[in-house]
Write a protein that holds these residues in place. Sequence first.
Motif, mmCIF file in Angstrom:
data_model
loop_
_atom_site.group_PDB
_atom_site.id
_atom_site.type_symbol
_atom_site.label_atom_id
_atom_site.label_comp_id
_atom_site.label_asym_id
_atom_site.label_seq_id
_atom_site.Cartn_x
_atom_site.Cartn_y
_atom_site.Cartn_z
ATOM 1 N N MET A 158 0.696 -1.271 0.066
ATOM 2 C CA MET A 158 -0.044 -0.014 -0.019
ATOM 3 C C MET A 158 0.848 1.402 -0.063
ATOM 4 O O MET A 158 1.881 1.403 0.686
ATOM 5 C CB MET A 158 -0.940 -0.075 1.286
ATOM 6 N N LYS A 159 0.516 2.210 -0.843
ATOM 7 C CA LYS A 159 1.300 3.554 -0.645
ATOM 8 C C LYS A 159 0.702 4.567 0.263
ATOM 9 O O LYS A 159 -0.559 4.334 0.551
ATOM 10 C CB LYS A 159 1.071 4.069 -2.420
ATOM 11 N N CYS A 160 1.530 5.071 0.955
ATOM 12 C CA CYS A 160 1.036 5.941 2.020
ATOM 13 C C CYS A 160 1.832 7.096 2.045
ATOM 14 O O CYS A 160 3.003 7.188 1.851
ATOM 15 C CB CYS A 160 1.437 5.167 3.494
ATOM 16 N N LEU A 161 1.182 8.125 2.925
ATOM 17 C CA LEU A 161 1.616 9.633 3.045
ATOM 18 C C LEU A 161 1.510 9.929 4.665
ATOM 19 O O LEU A 161 0.680 9.487 5.242
ATOM 20 C CB LEU A 161 0.495 10.485 2.087
ATOM 21 N N ILE A 162 2.744 10.678 4.749
ATOM 22 C CA ILE A 162 2.863 11.095 6.151
ATOM 23 C C ILE A 162 2.987 12.667 6.262
ATOM 24 O O ILE A 162 3.224 13.152 5.505
ATOM 25 C CB ILE A 162 4.213 10.460 6.827
ATOM 26 N N ILE A 163 2.023 12.883 7.261
ATOM 27 C CA ILE A 163 1.630 14.456 7.685
ATOM 28 C C ILE A 163 2.222 14.474 8.841
ATOM 29 O O ILE A 163 1.479 14.197 9.811
ATOM 30 C CB ILE A 163 0.510 14.967 7.131
ATOM 31 N N ASP A 164 3.140 15.354 9.313
ATOM 32 C CA ASP A 164 3.455 15.755 10.872
ATOM 33 C C ASP A 164 4.212 17.065 10.792
ATOM 34 O O ASP A 164 5.266 17.043 9.911
ATOM 35 C CB ASP A 164 4.047 14.556 11.640
ATOM 36 N N ASP A 165 3.849 17.892 11.434
ATOM 37 C CA ASP A 165 4.752 19.236 11.751
ATOM 38 C C ASP A 165 6.034 19.319 12.337
ATOM 39 O O ASP A 165 6.854 19.962 12.576
ATOM 40 C CB ASP A 165 3.969 20.452 11.970
ATOM 41 N N GLU A 166 6.139 17.892 13.285
ATOM 42 C CA GLU A 166 7.156 17.821 14.103
ATOM 43 C C GLU A 166 8.372 17.109 13.292
ATOM 44 O O GLU A 166 8.282 15.893 13.340
ATOM 45 C CB GLU A 166 6.760 17.078 15.168
ATOM 46 N N PRO A 167 9.486 17.525 13.237
ATOM 47 C CA PRO A 167 10.552 16.754 12.351
ATOM 48 C C PRO A 167 11.028 15.582 12.875
ATOM 49 O O PRO A 167 11.236 14.471 12.400
ATOM 50 C CB PRO A 167 11.806 17.752 12.377
ATOM 51 N N LEU A 168 11.038 15.524 14.344
ATOM 52 C CA LEU A 168 11.534 14.330 15.013
ATOM 53 C C LEU A 168 10.416 13.245 14.788
ATOM 54 O O LEU A 168 10.630 11.860 14.563
ATOM 55 C CB LEU A 168 12.016 14.579 16.653
ATOM 56 N N ALA A 169 9.193 13.709 15.227
ATOM 57 C CA ALA A 169 8.022 12.570 15.065
ATOM 58 C C ALA A 169 8.003 11.958 13.530
ATOM 59 O O ALA A 169 7.578 10.987 13.314
ATOM 60 C CB ALA A 169 6.755 13.254 15.456
ATOM 61 N N LEU A 170 8.085 13.019 12.732
ATOM 62 C CA LEU A 170 8.072 12.626 11.250
ATOM 63 C C LEU A 170 9.134 11.632 10.589
ATOM 64 O O LEU A 170 8.949 10.723 10.285
ATOM 65 C CB LEU A 170 8.367 13.802 10.442
#
Length: 236
Positions: free
Chosen positions: A1-13
């Motif tokens: 499955m193709k997935c996308l990540i969205i998170d404004d915190e660099p470490l969490a990303l």
Amino acid sequence: MKCLIIDDEPLALAQLEGYIDRIPFLTRTASCQNAIQASEVLAHSQVDLIFADINMPDMNGVDFIRSLVHPPMVIFTTAYTEYAIEGFRLNAIDYLTKPFGFAECLKAAEKARKIYEMNHNSPKEEEEGQTLFVKSEYKMVRIEKEKILYIEGMSEYVCIYLEDRPKPVITLNSLQKLSSLLPSHFMRVHRSYIVNLKKIREISRFRILFGKDVYIPISENYREQFMEYIHSQGLL
């Protein structure tokens, strides 16, 4: 499955990127730090699953998913539990509360995989996906994947051990190639072994026992991934 990540915190990303890269049935299409970047990705790429942080500047994750005409599956990630009810109203697959570990991420991804397979696999595709053909002793042998106990790599050959055959099927192949043809519950636990996780009955001193005299070692390089799977299944 193709997935996308969205998170404004660099470490969490970065942490979530590492988790997803370790899950064999997920392919990371892109990582974004806000909803605007994510919208640009979705404008020219199709994804099956979004890992979306909720508390972000400009537009939060819930509002972003709500704004999509045909949203893909979504797993929300956030440190704020008060958003959970709103997230599930959007039919979220799961809701991961930060900080979360690999085992929790894998468990949520497994939920998404099951839904994806139910929606995409026709009965014929499911039947075909349950078997594979290998060449052994000048003939083609049909193998039911779910009857595989484990696979042992031996130089240029592999030995496929089955629960309904007294002797292994030996074929000219590689563990890496076979791994790509097997479902997600098959795991590499050693440079020379792949095991069917569903067939494991006993583990002792970082060895998997099949029968009375077969001991599959779990090497240090694969031990963390294996133990995280065991924890994710509530076995420890």
